[in-house]
Design a protein around this motif. Structure first.
Motif, PDB file in Angstrom:
ATOM      1  N   ASP A  61     -64.038 -16.707  11.768  1.00  0.00           N
ATOM      2  CA  ASP A  61     -63.399 -17.571  10.779  1.00  0.00           C
ATOM      3  C   ASP A  61     -64.394 -18.462  10.041  1.00  0.00           C
ATOM      4  N   TYR A  62     -65.635 -18.516  10.522  1.00  0.00           N
ATOM      5  CA  TYR A  62     -66.639 -19.418   9.961  1.00  0.00           C
ATOM      6  C   TYR A  62     -67.933 -18.668   9.689  1.00  0.00           C
ATOM      7  N   PRO A  63     -68.712 -19.164   8.767  1.00  0.00           N
ATOM      8  CA  PRO A  63     -70.008 -18.533   8.508  1.00  0.00           C
ATOM      9  C   PRO A  63     -70.891 -18.582   9.751  1.00  0.00           C
ATOM     10  N   ASN A  64     -71.733 -17.583   9.894  1.00  0.00           N
ATOM     11  CA  ASN A  64     -72.609 -17.508  11.055  1.00  0.00           C
ATOM     12  C   ASN A  64     -73.454 -18.780  11.202  1.00  0.00           C
ATOM     13  N   ARG A  65     -73.911 -19.311  10.087  1.00  0.00           N
ATOM     14  CA  ARG A  65     -74.729 -20.537  10.119  1.00  0.00           C
ATOM     15  C   ARG A  65     -73.972 -21.695  10.774  1.00  0.00           C
TER      16      ARG A  65
END
Length: 83
Positions: A61-65
């Motif tokens: 659900d979130y960017p890898n960063r």
């Protein structure tokens, strides 16, 4: 059965509590008996473990960063008391 909150909503509702806990971690305090200190540390470790599980569960659900930054934050919490 209780409906689960979506992750952003959960974070919004719990972030203030989490930030307060970050300010005064259980292992920052040398007061109390051995039993109290062990119980405080166990609660802190359980909280870290729960946060890491949430990062993993909602990783898509979130960017890898963002996920890596969140994980780094939990690692800092773990290593803070080891110094």
């Amino acid at each position: 059965m209780q409906q689960l909150l979506d992750f952003p909503e959960h974070v919004e509702q719990t972030e203030q509590i989490r930030q307060k806990q970050m300010d005064t971690l259980a292992f920052d305090q040398d007061l109390g008996t051995l039993e109290e200190q062990v119980q405080d540390l166990m609660r802190e470790l359980e909280d870290i473990q729960e946060e890491v599980r949430s990062i993993w569960e909602f990783r898509r659900d979130y960017p890898n960063r963002d996920n890596l930054e969140s994980l780094q934050e939990q690692k800092r919490r773990l290593t803070k008391w080891a110094k």
